[in-house]
Enzyme design. Structure first.
Site, PDB file in Angstrom:
ATOM      1  N   LYS A 149      18.322  57.546  20.113  1.00  0.00           N
ATOM      2  CA  LYS A 149      19.726  57.664  20.554  1.00  0.00           C
ATOM      3  C   LYS A 149      20.357  56.282  20.391  1.00  0.00           C
ATOM      4  O   LYS A 149      20.437  55.485  21.329  1.00  0.00           O
ATOM      5  CB  LYS A 149      19.765  58.164  21.997  1.00  0.00           C
ATOM      6  CG  LYS A 149      21.058  58.816  22.370  1.00  0.00           C
ATOM      7  CD  LYS A 149      20.910  59.646  23.624  1.00  0.00           C
ATOM      8  CE  LYS A 149      22.231  59.997  24.251  1.00  0.00           C
ATOM      9  NZ  LYS A 149      23.178  60.694  23.394  1.00  0.00           N
TER      10      LYS A 149
HETATM   11  N1  PMP Z   1      22.215  65.850  20.408  1.00  0.00           N
HETATM   12  C1  PMP Z   1      22.920  64.708  20.327  1.00  0.00           C
HETATM   13  C2  PMP Z   1      23.213  64.151  18.992  1.00  0.00           C
HETATM   14  C3  PMP Z   1      23.375  64.068  21.489  1.00  0.00           C
HETATM   15  O1  PMP Z   1      24.080  62.936  21.404  1.00  0.00           O
HETATM   16  C4  PMP Z   1      23.088  64.641  22.744  1.00  0.00           C
HETATM   17  C5  PMP Z   1      23.541  63.959  24.007  1.00  0.00           C
HETATM   18  N2  PMP Z   1      24.923  64.073  24.206  1.00  0.00           N
HETATM   19  C6  PMP Z   1      22.372  65.842  22.784  1.00  0.00           C
HETATM   20  C7  PMP Z   1      21.936  66.407  21.598  1.00  0.00           C
HETATM   21  C8  PMP Z   1      22.046  66.508  24.089  1.00  0.00           C
HETATM   22  O2  PMP Z   1      21.105  65.747  24.806  1.00  0.00           O
HETATM   23  P1  PMP Z   1      21.109  65.661  26.370  1.00  0.00           P
HETATM   24  O3  PMP Z   1      20.894  67.028  26.877  1.00  0.00           O
HETATM   25  O4  PMP Z   1      19.991  64.744  26.707  1.00  0.00           O
HETATM   26  O5  PMP Z   1      22.435  65.110  26.782  1.00  0.00           O
END
Ligand code: PMP
Length: 288
Positions: A149
């Site tokens: 991320k």
């Molecule tokens: N995919 C991407 C590209 C993201 O940036 C996120 C977070 N916003 C998610 C999926 C979902 O992850 P999470 O449930 O940990 O927020």
């Protein structure tokens, strides 16, 4: 509003980073988006673990350990008298020279912003989102693991722009094999013949924290959940579809590429996931 910046809580208009910070110059850094529900930081440990993995993958040494980061997140929420909201935790490579090399950069900057959350309007949870697949592909895992991320979200931003340009709020992103990867900031689930499916991580999905919560809920509800490569056809012909993410939570998706999903209304099972997820959010985290 008070912002946590490298150990200090500073007023929003005084919270500045250098124009030589490689987070700004190159998107060199990592981040997490975290929710605060009723004085409880949801899944904080899971978010911090993912941040540590992201940092490790890009050879960025976090200047704070897990407990210190957790304390800093909680302190920032308390300083802003926040009981519900969204926390953005950012760690950049720090200040360096104009070249790409992180040599000589640092120390890393730690920034924590705790603010109200801008959700999709409540109405969309009743009526469901319409999404469209876009030409921009999810970045290849051998180029940059999508599990990281990082601060570099251009890939997802381009996809979002493409969807918006043709009148859709969210984009469905495929990988270079044409399989479903995820949406621009959310993971994707479909229900087909009573089984829940979501793309595997190696299809180009982030290891979503909400994705994991939904898998736990599926187990509690006795619904089989499989990580399996999915194509657009699988979404077009699914009975139900929903997206998951920290900001969006669980949101129904009722149309994919102009094809109605199921009856064209949020499905019964999707509604169950939405309410179960909301029931659980205050229990599973760190109390302020
Ligand atoms: N995919 C991407 C590209 C993201 O940036 C996120 C977070 N916003 C998610 C999926 C979902 O992850 P999470 O449930 O940990 O927020």
């Amino acid at each position: 509003m008070k912002i946590y910046l490298n150990g200090d809580l500073v007023e929003k208009d005084k919270a500045m980073v250098s124009v030589f910070d490689h987070g700004l110059l190159y998107g060199d850094g990592v981040f997490e988006g975290i929710r605060l529900y009723d004085h409880c930081v949801f899944k904080l440990d899971e978010h911090l673990e993912r941040l540590e993995y992201s940092a490790k993958a890009i050879l960025l040494e976090l200047p704070l350990n897990r407990q210190q980061l957790a304390d800093a997140v909680c302190e920032t929420c308390r300083a802003n008298n926040l009981s519900n909201g969204y926390v953005r935790l950012v760690v950049t490579r720090g200040v360096g020279h104009l070249g790409l090399s992180p040599d000589g950069c640092g120390p890393p900057s730690v920034i924590i912003i705790a603010d109200d959350i801008q959700l999709y309007p409540q109405e969309l949870y009743e009526t469901g989102l319409k999404i469209i697949s876009v030409p921009t592909r999810r970045i290849n895992a051998s180029a940059l693991p999508p599990a990281v991320k990082s601060l570099n979200y251009l890939n997802n931003i381009l996809a979002k722009i493409e969807a918006k340009k043709v009148g859709f709020q969210e984009a469905l992103m495929l990988n270079d094999k044409g399989e479903i990867a995820e949406c621009t900031g959310d993971n994707v689930f479909v229900l087909s013949k009573g089984v829940l499916y979501t793309p595997p991580l190696d299809a180009g999905s982030l290891r979503g924290i909400t994705r994991a919560s939904v898998m736990d809920i599926a187990q509690d509800l006795g619904i089989k959940c499989r990580e399996q490569a999915l194509t657009r056809y699988d979404l077009w012909t699914a009975e139900e579809c929903f997206l998951t993410g920290t900001a969006a939570e669980v949101i129904p998706c009722v149309e994919v590429d102009h094809r109605r999903v199921g009856s064209g209304e949020p499905g019964e099972i999707t509604r169950k996931f939405i309410s179960k997820f909301r029931e659980n959010v205050c229990e599973d985290g760190v109390k302020l």
